[in-house]
Design an enzyme around this catalytic site. Structure first.
Site, mmCIF file in Angstrom:
data_model
loop_
_atom_site.group_PDB
_atom_site.id
_atom_site.type_symbol
_atom_site.label_atom_id
_atom_site.label_comp_id
_atom_site.label_asym_id
_atom_site.label_seq_id
_atom_site.Cartn_x
_atom_site.Cartn_y
_atom_site.Cartn_z
ATOM 1 N N HIS A 67 0.850 -1.285 -0.060
ATOM 2 C CA HIS A 67 0.015 0.079 0.009
ATOM 3 C C HIS A 67 0.830 1.305 0.157
ATOM 4 O O HIS A 67 0.442 2.256 -0.021
ATOM 5 C CB HIS A 67 -0.951 -0.012 0.964
ATOM 6 C CG HIS A 67 -2.361 0.226 0.774
ATOM 7 N ND1 HIS A 67 -2.736 1.151 -0.243
ATOM 8 C CD2 HIS A 67 -3.409 -0.417 1.300
ATOM 9 C CE1 HIS A 67 -4.129 1.307 -0.293
ATOM 10 N NE2 HIS A 67 -4.648 0.333 0.466
ATOM 11 N N ASP A 79 -8.070 -10.097 -18.629
ATOM 12 C CA ASP A 79 -8.137 -11.198 -19.495
ATOM 13 C C ASP A 79 -6.927 -11.271 -20.170
ATOM 14 O O ASP A 79 -6.479 -10.518 -21.009
ATOM 15 C CB ASP A 79 -9.334 -11.170 -20.707
ATOM 16 C CG ASP A 79 -9.535 -12.233 -21.645
ATOM 17 O OD1 ASP A 79 -8.536 -13.124 -21.557
ATOM 18 O OD2 ASP A 79 -10.316 -12.218 -22.394
#
Length: 445
Positions: A159, A379
């Site tokens: 983070h 994808d």
């Protein structure tokens, strides 16, 4: 047969082209500074045809590594190392941590009834025991190949540089490279110039305040799915009673979870206590002009909403509170952060929170949302993920945390809720709450 995750190789995947010398040091922004060295975990599950065999899995693995190397050229800080001072990344092209593992079961069997303890082993650093070396890696990846040739990509993300939208941007960029669309990948790393770092932040006070939000005991993480009809019913209920125009999915689901979390806490404590909800808010879309989605960094603010022991906790009242909090994070607020007032705002927030905690017990709930980030569109050439997962929080020290994810169903919400075990048991018995949510359903349904 016991399911095992066996790591068979570990390597560093380096950028396909060297990072220019003038980009060698990436300084972290003011907003990055506010985040401790914590990690996000996300897994992408891809079912594949059993008939494709391990040869096809090996082909997919090579494709992932080759395209990752290309993607790391524009995403160059992710192949570097976080410096000891936690203020910069040395973009030295040492490479992104990349491991390969084998799982001795079929992915479809796992997805029928996801075992969250097993899921945690799909990550390159186990959420319950972060390895020391993870602190220097901006991103770590583990590719888990199942007997059926199904694949789960497990990510451990620092983070210090990546928020949810940055993570989504990286995944989209990597997938685009895998499909040969390298020219469409163009991330920007302007957060430091937009929000310059500061050496005046009260980091000691922020750390102490964070510790006051930590609980001790045995926590439980469970998945709750709010399908599209349930979300629509909540939005309608909140809009009629509160007058809030077009309440969002995030507002109504967050308010509902907060409402029932406060209810079970009150039942156990015997009385109502003040409650605080924090919720990460993306700043990119609130700036004028808005920043593109490929803007990398912690471009978010975490405002908090208070509910005193005397205030109404009905759904519509909490939705109204959240709407007031969210609308306060507007273009003018962002300008204040950019103009140097961020330190003053941070100090004032810390002071207010510390004063509230000094008056007695306070219940804290931390929310973050990864909804509408498009992660389900990732994808690599063999279709979109069948499921995007988070992780199970475990251990004697924890925080009340709620990670809101999108689902592969339009307008659905998947909430990963971590509470004290006793409180979770009561939540699981609340029929009103369960009239809106299903518990731990199979992602294949």
């Amino acid at each position: 047969m016991t399911t095992k995750v066996t790591v068979i190789s570990v390597e560093n995947v380096k950028p396909s082209s060297p990072t220019p010398h003038h980009l060698r040091t990436h300084k972290l922004s003011f907003l990055d500074q506010l985040h401790p060295t914590i990690f996000s975990f996300v897994s992408l599950c891809y079912l594949k045809d059993d008939s494709s065999g391990q040869a096809k899995a090996a082909e997919a693995l090579n494709k992932l590594k080759e395209s990752l190397s290309k993607a790391l050229t524009p995403f160059y800080p992710l192949a570097g190392r976080i410096q000891d001072d936690q203020l910069s990344i040395d973009c030295n092209d040492e490479g992104l941590y990349f491991s390969e593992a084998r799982v001795n079961c079929n992915l479809s069997d796992f997805l029928r009834e996801p075992d969250l303890d097993l899921l945690n082993h799909f990550y390159p650093c186990h959420p319950a025991k972060i390895q020391p070396y993870a602190g220097i890696h901006p991103v770590m990846i583990q590719v888990n190949v199942f007997d059926c040739s199904g694949i789960v990509l497990g990510f451990c993300l620092s983070h210090k540089i990546l928020d949810g939208i940055s993570t989504s941007a990286f995944l989209k960029g990597w997938a685009a490279c895998a499909q040969g669309c390298f020219e469409s990948v163009s991330p920007t790393f302007d957060a430091t110039s937009l929000f310059p770092p500061s050496d005046k932040l009260p980091m000691g006070s922020i750390t102490l305040l964070g510790r006051s939000m930590v609980r001790t005991g045995n926590c439980i993480t469970r998945r709750f799915i709010f399908n599209a009809p349930a979300v629509a019913a909540l939005k309608n209920k909140a809009a009629i009673s509160s007058g809030v125009r077009h309440p969002s999915r995030i507002e109504v689901v967050s308010a509902l979870i907060w409402k029932f979390a406060m209810s079970v806490a009150e039942s156990i404590a015997g009385s109502r206590r003040p409650s605080i909800l924090s919720h990460a808010v993306d700043l990119r879309r609130r700036m004028v002009p808005p920043l593109p989605e490929f803007s990398i960094g912690n471009l978010l603010w975490i405002p908090y909403t208070k509910c005193s022991a005397e205030e109404d906790t009905e759904l519509h009242s909490l939705v109204l509170k959240l709407r007031e909090t969210f609308t306060g994070i507007d273009a003018d607020f962002v300008k204040k952060l950019q103009s140097g007032e961020g330190v003053e705002i941070t100090c004032e927030n810390v002071k207010e929170m510390a004063e509230l905690y000094s008056k007695g017990p306070v219940d804290y709930y931390g929310f973050t949302s990864w909804s509408k980030f498009g992660i389900y569109d990732t994808d690599f050439g063999w279709g979109k993920p069948n499921w995007v997962g988070s992780h199970k929080i475990s251990g004697p020290v924890f925080m009340n945390l709620i990670h809101i994810m999108e689902t592969n169903e339009d307008d659905g919400i998947e909430a990963w809720i971590t509470l004290d075990g006793t409180e979770m048991a009561m939540l699981l018995e609340d029929q009103e709450f369960l009239s809106f949510a299903s518990v731990d359903p199979s992602p294949l349904l």
